[in-house]
Design an enzyme around this catalytic site. Structure first.
Site, PDB file in Angstrom:
ATOM      1  N   ARG A  27       0.994   5.635   8.298  1.00  0.00           N
ATOM      2  CA  ARG A  27       1.703   6.652   7.512  1.00  0.00           C
ATOM      3  C   ARG A  27       1.188   8.072   7.782  1.00  0.00           C
ATOM      4  NH1 ARG A  27       1.749   5.884   1.287  1.00  0.00           N
ATOM      5  NH2 ARG A  27      -0.458   5.545   1.624  1.00  0.00           N
ATOM      6  N   ARG A  37       0.863   2.763 -14.416  1.00  0.00           N
ATOM      7  CA  ARG A  37       0.054   1.826 -13.624  1.00  0.00           C
ATOM      8  C   ARG A  37      -0.798   0.931 -14.504  1.00  0.00           C
ATOM      9  NH1 ARG A  37       0.043   5.163  -8.631  1.00  0.00           N
ATOM     10  NH2 ARG A  37      -0.979   3.939  -7.034  1.00  0.00           N
TER      11      ARG A  37
HETATM   12  P1  AP5 Z   1      -0.278   7.026  -4.825  1.00  0.00           P
HETATM   13  O1  AP5 Z   1      -0.153   8.264  -4.046  1.00  0.00           O
HETATM   14  O2  AP5 Z   1       0.735   6.715  -5.867  1.00  0.00           O
HETATM   15  O3  AP5 Z   1      -0.424   5.828  -3.799  1.00  0.00           O
HETATM   16  P2  AP5 Z   1      -0.011   4.275  -3.887  1.00  0.00           P
HETATM   17  O4  AP5 Z   1       0.548   3.763  -5.155  1.00  0.00           O
HETATM   18  O5  AP5 Z   1      -1.238   3.594  -3.402  1.00  0.00           O
HETATM   19  O6  AP5 Z   1       1.211   4.165  -3.023  1.00  0.00           O
HETATM   20  P3  AP5 Z   1       1.391   4.710  -1.606  1.00  0.00           P
HETATM   21  O7  AP5 Z   1       1.745   6.153  -1.662  1.00  0.00           O
HETATM   22  O8  AP5 Z   1       0.220   4.312  -0.748  1.00  0.00           O
HETATM   23  O9  AP5 Z   1       2.584   3.812  -1.086  1.00  0.00           O
HETATM   24  P4  AP5 Z   1       4.145   3.850  -1.369  1.00  0.00           P
HETATM   25  O10 AP5 Z   1       4.520   2.603  -2.120  1.00  0.00           O
HETATM   26  O11 AP5 Z   1       4.601   5.148  -1.933  1.00  0.00           O
HETATM   27  O12 AP5 Z   1       4.648   3.656   0.110  1.00  0.00           O
HETATM   28  P5  AP5 Z   1       5.318   4.715   1.111  1.00  0.00           P
HETATM   29  O13 AP5 Z   1       6.725   4.968   0.690  1.00  0.00           O
HETATM   30  O14 AP5 Z   1       4.428   5.889   1.344  1.00  0.00           O
HETATM   31  O15 AP5 Z   1      -1.697   6.994  -5.572  1.00  0.00           O
HETATM   32  C1  AP5 Z   1      -2.890   7.351  -4.902  1.00  0.00           C
HETATM   33  C2  AP5 Z   1      -4.048   7.265  -5.876  1.00  0.00           C
HETATM   34  O16 AP5 Z   1      -3.852   8.180  -6.964  1.00  0.00           O
HETATM   35  C3  AP5 Z   1      -4.262   5.912  -6.550  1.00  0.00           C
HETATM   36  O17 AP5 Z   1      -5.027   5.022  -5.746  1.00  0.00           O
HETATM   37  C4  AP5 Z   1      -4.992   6.318  -7.829  1.00  0.00           C
HETATM   38  O18 AP5 Z   1      -6.353   6.589  -7.587  1.00  0.00           O
HETATM   39  C5  AP5 Z   1      -4.316   7.631  -8.209  1.00  0.00           C
HETATM   40  N1  AP5 Z   1      -3.160   7.472  -9.111  1.00  0.00           N
HETATM   41  C6  AP5 Z   1      -1.852   7.772  -8.835  1.00  0.00           C
HETATM   42  N2  AP5 Z   1      -1.085   7.520  -9.898  1.00  0.00           N
HETATM   43  C7  AP5 Z   1      -1.911   7.064 -10.870  1.00  0.00           C
HETATM   44  C8  AP5 Z   1      -1.682   6.587 -12.195  1.00  0.00           C
HETATM   45  N3  AP5 Z   1      -0.453   6.568 -12.744  1.00  0.00           N
HETATM   46  N4  AP5 Z   1      -2.762   6.169 -12.895  1.00  0.00           N
HETATM   47  C9  AP5 Z   1      -4.014   6.208 -12.373  1.00  0.00           C
HETATM   48  N5  AP5 Z   1      -4.284   6.618 -11.132  1.00  0.00           N
HETATM   49  C10 AP5 Z   1      -3.244   7.035 -10.378  1.00  0.00           C
HETATM   50  O19 AP5 Z   1       5.361   3.817   2.424  1.00  0.00           O
HETATM   51  C11 AP5 Z   1       4.188   3.527   3.147  1.00  0.00           C
HETATM   52  C12 AP5 Z   1       4.495   3.584   4.641  1.00  0.00           C
HETATM   53  O20 AP5 Z   1       5.367   2.520   4.976  1.00  0.00           O
HETATM   54  C13 AP5 Z   1       5.205   4.885   5.051  1.00  0.00           C
HETATM   55  O21 AP5 Z   1       4.672   5.307   6.271  1.00  0.00           O
HETATM   56  C14 AP5 Z   1       6.695   4.474   5.203  1.00  0.00           C
HETATM   57  O22 AP5 Z   1       7.307   5.206   6.250  1.00  0.00           O
HETATM   58  C15 AP5 Z   1       6.596   3.012   5.537  1.00  0.00           C
HETATM   59  N6  AP5 Z   1       7.661   2.244   4.933  1.00  0.00           N
HETATM   60  C16 AP5 Z   1       8.179   2.377   3.677  1.00  0.00           C
HETATM   61  N7  AP5 Z   1       9.139   1.450   3.465  1.00  0.00           N
HETATM   62  C17 AP5 Z   1       9.220   0.710   4.596  1.00  0.00           C
HETATM   63  C18 AP5 Z   1      10.039  -0.395   5.001  1.00  0.00           C
HETATM   64  N8  AP5 Z   1      10.958  -0.925   4.173  1.00  0.00           N
HETATM   65  N9  AP5 Z   1       9.863  -0.895   6.250  1.00  0.00           N
HETATM   66  C19 AP5 Z   1       8.922  -0.365   7.100  1.00  0.00           C
HETATM   67  N10 AP5 Z   1       8.138   0.701   6.780  1.00  0.00           N
HETATM   68  C20 AP5 Z   1       8.280   1.209   5.537  1.00  0.00           C
END
Ligand code: AP5
Length: 216
Positions: free
Chosen positions: A127, A88
């Site tokens: 979600r 990240r």
């Molecule tokens: P993390 O858990 O990684 O969260 P994020 O990056 O904010 O990503 P999300 O999990 O929110 O989204 P996603 O892209 O995976 O989407 P999803 O598939 O769930 O990180 C959380 C926290 O941890 C960070 O803020 C930070 O503090 C820390 N952290 C983690 N890694 C770190 C690192 N490397 N360095 C530093 N800090 C770190 O999809 C979302 C929703 O949309 C779901 O409900 C899904 O069903 C729906 N959906 C998915 N695709 C579609 C589509 N094509 N059409 C319609 N709906 C869809």
């Protein structure tokens, strides 16, 4: 095969990583999930991490690099892995390159999930996931086949994330723009970056990823 899924919160990294894990027998390495496990363990580090995650900021690079370095050494990663949420920052990307080089290997692709900003909050607010196996669902976009029953394990308990509230989501999007977006030029220069239209339906996004992987 070693993949990185790069994209803002809610772009579908976790959704696609779960599908690729199933299809290609790769291991999903979600740093968000690992951090949530650390919080659940009740350790002092977990308490520190919870404060950071709930603020929407990034956890320090040294903690994240150590976590991933230990994880990719595990035997189940020998067939390859999908990094979901790591790297990240540029420092994390450089550390990843170094740890893979020490193993005599490197990344195959970095898939950039592109999505319009206004859809992200709708996806995130809807979600939820199975409390037993972690399979992801969405009130609007991805419901279980049988209402209230997980398709994957039959579980009936579901949970929502504490950082999926509007204020924290805004801070997470800022952190993405300020720190993680720098990785686009980093990986473009290495000719690893492939753009994926993550606005399409979930199955179509998977099909596009499969097309990218098949021509590589
Ligand atoms: P993390 O858990 O990684 O969260 P994020 O990056 O904010 O990503 P999300 O999990 O929110 O989204 P996603 O892209 O995976 O989407 P999803 O598939 O769930 O990180 C959380 C926290 O941890 C960070 O803020 C930070 O503090 C820390 N952290 C983690 N890694 C770190 C690192 N490397 N360095 C530093 N800090 C770190 O999809 C979302 C929703 O949309 C779901 O409900 C899904 O069903 C729906 N959906 C998915 N695709 C579609 C589509 N094509 N059409 C319609 N709906 C869809």
């Amino acid at each position: 095969m070693k993949l990185v899924l790069l994209g803002p919160p809610g772009s579908g990294k976790g959704t696609q990583a779960q599908e690729l894990e199933r299809r290609h027998k790769l291991v999903q390495l979600s740093t968000g999930d690992m951090l949530r496990e650390t919080i659940a363990s009740g350790s002092a580090l977990g308490a520190e991490v919870k404060t950071i995650i709930d603020s929407g900021a990034l956890v320090p690079d040294d903690i994240m690099v150590k976590m991933i370095a230990e994880r990719i050494d595990a035997p189940d990663c020998a067939n390859g892995f999908i990094l979901d949420g790591f790297p990240r920052t540029t420092a994390q990307a450089e550390a990843l390159d170094e740890m893979l080089a020490r193993k005599g290997t490197s990344l195959d692709h970095v898939l950039a999930m592109t999505v319009d900003a206004e859809i992200l909050s709708r996806r995130i607010s809807g979600r939820y996931s199975c409390a037993k196996c972690g399979a992801g669902y969405n009130d609007e976009f991805q419901q279980p086949k049988v209402d209230g029953v997980c398709d994957n394990c039959g579980g009936t308990e579901f949970s929502r994330r504490s950082d999926d509230n509007p204020e924290t989501v805004r801070a997470r999007l800022d952190a993405y723009e300020e720190q993680t977006a720098q990785l686009f030029p980093y990986y473009r220069e290495k000719k690893l970056l492939r753009s994926v239209d993550a606005m399409a339906e979930i199955g179509e996004v998977t099909a596009e990823i499969e097309r990218i992987l098949s021509v590589a």
